[in-house]
Design an enzyme around this catalytic site. Structure first.
Site, PDB file in Angstrom:
ATOM      1  N   GLN A  75       0.832  -1.215   0.000  1.00  0.00           N
ATOM      2  CA  GLN A  75       0.000   0.000   0.000  1.00  0.00           C
ATOM      3  C   GLN A  75       0.865   1.263   0.000  1.00  0.00           C
ATOM      4  O   GLN A  75       0.439   2.315   0.484  1.00  0.00           O
ATOM      5  CB  GLN A  75      -0.923   0.012   1.220  1.00  0.00           C
ATOM      6  CG  GLN A  75      -2.113  -0.918   1.076  1.00  0.00           C
ATOM      7  CD  GLN A  75      -3.020  -0.514  -0.078  1.00  0.00           C
ATOM      8  OE1 GLN A  75      -3.103   0.648  -0.458  1.00  0.00           O
ATOM      9  NE2 GLN A  75      -3.700  -1.475  -0.665  1.00  0.00           N
ATOM     10  N   SER A  76       2.065   1.184  -0.537  1.00  0.00           N
ATOM     11  CA  SER A  76       3.001   2.308  -0.489  1.00  0.00           C
ATOM     12  C   SER A  76       2.431   3.579  -1.134  1.00  0.00           C
ATOM     13  O   SER A  76       2.098   3.598  -2.321  1.00  0.00           O
ATOM     14  CB  SER A  76       4.288   1.907  -1.212  1.00  0.00           C
ATOM     15  OG  SER A  76       5.119   3.033  -1.394  1.00  0.00           O
ATOM     16  N   ASN A  77       2.346   4.644  -0.336  1.00  0.00           N
ATOM     17  CA  ASN A  77       1.959   5.954  -0.884  1.00  0.00           C
ATOM     18  C   ASN A  77       3.058   6.472  -1.804  1.00  0.00           C
ATOM     19  O   ASN A  77       2.794   7.117  -2.810  1.00  0.00           O
ATOM     20  CB  ASN A  77       1.778   6.972   0.252  1.00  0.00           C
ATOM     21  CG  ASN A  77       0.694   6.577   1.225  1.00  0.00           C
ATOM     22  OD1 ASN A  77      -0.421   6.278   0.818  1.00  0.00           O
ATOM     23  ND2 ASN A  77       1.014   6.577   2.511  1.00  0.00           N
ATOM     24  N   ALA A  79       5.208   4.708  -3.641  1.00  0.00           N
ATOM     25  CA  ALA A  79       5.209   4.035  -4.944  1.00  0.00           C
ATOM     26  C   ALA A  79       4.101   4.602  -5.819  1.00  0.00           C
ATOM     27  O   ALA A  79       4.302   4.892  -7.007  1.00  0.00           O
ATOM     28  CB  ALA A  79       5.042   2.529  -4.745  1.00  0.00           C
TER      29      ALA A  79
END
Ligand SMILES: *Cc1c(COP(=O)(O)O)cnc(C)c1O
Length: 325
Positions: A75-77, A79
């Protein structure tokens, strides 16, 4: 010493972001509590990574890069924002994400919308993720592409420069408002934001203590110190930030990206008192840490405090909140 304007920078965000007083919280705590709205940086759902990418992708562009690779959790913001910014610049983004169970929704939806090539590595360590990225980059080079590597969170000195720039912006806004912040509080993940703000405070906000609230259990003091040394070197500056400039508190709860009762309570409290959303992974926990410090009297004798909202809204639609107690 170099100025920030000496570094190539793209204008990706809508800056400056607002900075204003939170009236209801200020009344409740008997302090002037201000917020810096870096959840409104203007790309996707906002967030801090846009400021880092303004410098990192300018560097990539200057090097003739056509494919950007970065890493993160599912869920990387960071990325997601890398995909959003790269696409706008006509670069392809490959996101190599560390897989942890079956997560869907949230930023993964946005990754697809922004046209990112998302690859999962089924592992618990970034060593495996970085090894896979090396392999992909070799392959890309053989095919005649020019790849650019951005580590987790964009937390290299050049990325942190985005938050030195933010500290400068805060200094200008504080001056316009006629306030002097004695402390500013921000969420810390990979450390780049905190390092930039803290080094930036040395340069532009003398008298403002930078407090980081750690939301994962990495050795942040070491990481922040190293990044600040890197910033000093990058800027060819005589100004050194030391361990004494680092104030790190932790508000991890049960673990990184796992909602905590305090974090979820903070999400609801800010939403209901000020109408602003924080998320249960980063900014909700940072805010919970801020409230805890307020309750403990950490800011005793201080009048003007700043909470730096670093974004993260995507997590609200991927991570289940704990029920209200
Ligand atoms: C990445 C992130 C942070 C932490 O920033 P770092 O520079 O990685 O320490 C804080 N808040 C949000 C919403 C983030 O996405």
């Amino acid at each position: 010493m170099k100025q920030i304007s000496d570094f190539p920078k793209l204008s990706l965000g809508v800056l400056p972001t607002p900075l204003y007083k939170l009236e209801n919280l200020s009344r409740e705590y008997g302090k002037n509590i201000y917020i810096k709205r870096d959840d409104l940086t203007g790309v996707a759902l906002g967030g801090n990574k846009t400021r880092k990418l303004e410098f990192l992708l300018a560097d990539a562009q200057a090097k003739g890069v056509d494919v950007v690779l970065t890493a993160g959790g599912p869920q990387s913001n960071h990325a997601m924002l890398t995909a959003a910014c790269a696409s706008r610049l006509g670069m392809k983004a490959i996101l190599v994400l560390k897989k942890r169970g079956e997560l869907t929704g949230g930023n993964l939806i946005l990754d697809e919308i922004y046209g990112a090539d998302v690859r999962f590595v089924d592992t618990d360590t970034y060593d495996d993720v970085y090894a896979e990225m090396e392999r992909i980059m070799d392959e890309l080079r053989q095919q005649g592409h020019t790849p650019y590597f951005i580590p987790v969170g964009g937390s290299v000195p050049l990325g942190s420069l985005g938050y030195v720039n933010c500290a400068k912006e805060i200094a200008q806004q504080a001056e316009a408002l006629g306030v002097q912040f004695t402390s500013m509080v921000s969420a810390t993940g990979s450390g780049g934001t905190y390092a930039g703000l803290t080094y930036g405070a040395k340069l532009f906000l003398p008298g403002t203590r930078s407090v980081g609230v750690g939301v994962c259990d990495d050795p942040f003091e070491d990481i922040a110190a190293e990044l600040m040394e890197g910033l000093q070197e990058l800027m060819e500056s005589d100004v050194a930030a030391t361990r004494e400039d680092i104030f790190m508190k932790f508000e991890i709860g049960p673990g990184y990206a796992i909602p905590s009762p305090e974090g979820c309570a903070a999400v609801r409290k800010l939403a209901r008192s000020e109408g602003i959303l924080v998320d249960p992974v980063y900014t909700g926990k940072a805010l919970a840490g801020f409230f805890r410090l307020l309750d403990e009297g950490f800011f005793e004798g201080e009048e003007n405090l700043l909470f730096v909202h670093t974004g993260g809204a995507g997590a609200l639609f991927a991570v289940e909140m704990l029920p209200e107690e």
